[in-house]
Design a protein around this motif. Structure first.
Motif, PDB file in Angstrom:
ATOM      1  N   VAL A  35      28.486  -1.282  16.192  1.00 38.50           N
ATOM      2  CA  VAL A  35      29.075  -0.025  15.960  1.00 38.50           C
ATOM      3  C   VAL A  35      30.789  -0.293  16.223  1.00 38.50           C
ATOM      4  N   ALA A  36      31.192  -1.429  16.929  1.00 37.96           N
ATOM      5  CA  ALA A  36      32.528  -1.587  16.790  1.00 37.96           C
ATOM      6  C   ALA A  36      33.193  -1.785  15.526  1.00 37.96           C
ATOM      7  N   CYS A  37      32.351  -2.585  14.767  1.00 36.10           N
ATOM      8  CA  CYS A  37      32.964  -3.091  13.482  1.00 36.10           C
ATOM      9  C   CYS A  37      32.156  -2.438  12.195  1.00 36.10           C
ATOM     10  N   HIS A  38      30.921  -1.796  12.213  1.00 39.42           N
ATOM     11  CA  HIS A  38      30.339  -1.382  11.075  1.00 39.42           C
ATOM     12  C   HIS A  38      30.181   0.134  11.188  1.00 39.42           C
ATOM     13  N   VAL A  39      29.848   0.746  10.157  1.00 37.78           N
ATOM     14  CA  VAL A  39      29.486   2.151   9.796  1.00 37.78           C
ATOM     15  C   VAL A  39      28.158   2.299   8.884  1.00 37.78           C
ATOM     16  N   VAL A  40      27.453   3.052   8.849  1.00 39.88           N
ATOM     17  CA  VAL A  40      26.323   3.376   7.917  1.00 39.88           C
ATOM     18  C   VAL A  40      26.901   4.830   7.194  1.00 39.88           C
ATOM     19  N   ARG A  41      27.517   4.834   5.988  1.00 33.65           N
ATOM     20  CA  ARG A  41      28.145   6.106   5.600  1.00 33.65           C
ATOM     21  C   ARG A  41      27.333   6.008   4.064  1.00 33.65           C
ATOM     22  N   ASP A  42      26.645   7.027   3.899  1.00 35.17           N
ATOM     23  CA  ASP A  42      25.926   7.338   2.603  1.00 35.17           C
ATOM     24  C   ASP A  42      27.064   7.611   1.296  1.00 35.17           C
ATOM     25  N   ASP A  43      26.425   7.658   0.025  1.00 36.49           N
ATOM     26  CA  ASP A  43      27.385   7.598  -0.875  1.00 36.49           C
ATOM     27  C   ASP A  43      28.316   9.251  -0.881  1.00 36.49           C
ATOM     28  N   ALA A  44      27.695  10.286  -0.249  1.00 39.86           N
ATOM     29  CA  ALA A  44      28.555  11.196  -0.092  1.00 39.86           C
ATOM     30  C   ALA A  44      29.404  11.414   0.926  1.00 39.86           C
ATOM     31  N   GLY A  45      29.598  10.293   1.805  1.00 41.60           N
ATOM     32  CA  GLY A  45      30.665   9.974   2.814  1.00 41.60           C
ATOM     33  C   GLY A  45      30.094  10.332   4.064  1.00 41.60           C
ATOM     34  N   GLU A  46      28.756  10.838   4.346  1.00 41.62           N
ATOM     35  CA  GLU A  46      28.404  11.363   5.382  1.00 41.62           C
ATOM     36  C   GLU A  46      28.128   9.939   6.424  1.00 41.62           C
ATOM     37  N   VAL A  47      28.735  10.105   7.664  1.00 46.15           N
ATOM     38  CA  VAL A  47      28.348   8.828   8.732  1.00 46.15           C
ATOM     39  C   VAL A  47      26.851   9.194   9.098  1.00 46.15           C
ATOM     40  N   LEU A  48      26.112   8.299   8.794  1.00 39.39           N
ATOM     41  CA  LEU A  48      24.721   8.114   9.269  1.00 39.39           C
ATOM     42  C   LEU A  48      24.424   7.573  10.632  1.00 39.39           C
ATOM     43  N   ALA A  49      25.223   6.292  10.759  1.00 39.69           N
ATOM     44  CA  ALA A  49      25.156   5.607  12.135  1.00 39.69           C
ATOM     45  C   ALA A  49      26.428   5.112  12.426  1.00 39.69           C
ATOM     46  N   GLY A  50      26.930   4.932  13.643  1.00 37.77           N
ATOM     47  CA  GLY A  50      28.100   4.378  13.954  1.00 37.77           C
ATOM     48  C   GLY A  50      29.300   5.334  13.883  1.00 37.77           C
TER      49      GLY A  50
END
Length: 138
Positions: A35-50
């Motif tokens: 999480v310090a470097c990566h995010v999981v963000r869907d196509d709508a821009g919602e952060v799903l993880a991180g």
């Protein structure tokens, strides 16, 4: 000493992951190691993880995606070139890459000068497989 380390690294890259990853354990490892470097963000821009980390690329939809393919992210040349050959992320490539990005790229490209930009290394193959299983749920 370097020869032994390189030989051990290449042997680890050649070793198959014996067990598929556990997504629940992978979520814990992602929250500890990624999480310090990566995010999981869907196509709508919602952060799903991180969090809103921007050092590394968004890992949403990584399963089956071409290497080095997130638009507007500055990947290293070797990763982009490998992706242009049609190489895609799967559990095997992900586990090898996150354990030693530079060694993976050198082995996969055949270029002894290839370098990975990711400095962090997941030390345990099972943890890397678990992280991939978690990411593959998105």
């Amino acid at each position: 000493m370097k020869t032994i380390t390189l030989a051990a690294t290449l042997a680890a890259l050649a070793s198959p992951v014996l067990a598929e990853g556990d997504a629940a354990a992978g979520e814990q490892q992602f929250n500890r190691q990624c999480v310090a470097c990566h995010v999981v963000r869907d196509d709508a821009g919602e952060v799903l993880a991180g969090r809103n980390a921007r050092t590394g690329p968004n890992l949403y939809g990584i399963d089956g995606r071409a290497l080095g393919a997130i638009e507007d992210f500055r990947y290293g040349d070797a990763l982009v070139a490998l992706g242009e050959t049609g190489a895609t992320w799967d559990e095997e490539s992900f586990v090898a890459y996150v354990q030693n990005p530079t060694a993976y790229l050198r082995e996969a490209t055949g270029d002894g000068r290839a370098r990975g930009k990711m400095a962090y290394q997941v030390r345990d193959a099972q943890q890397a497989a678990d992280i991939y299983a978690f990411l593959a749920t998105f």
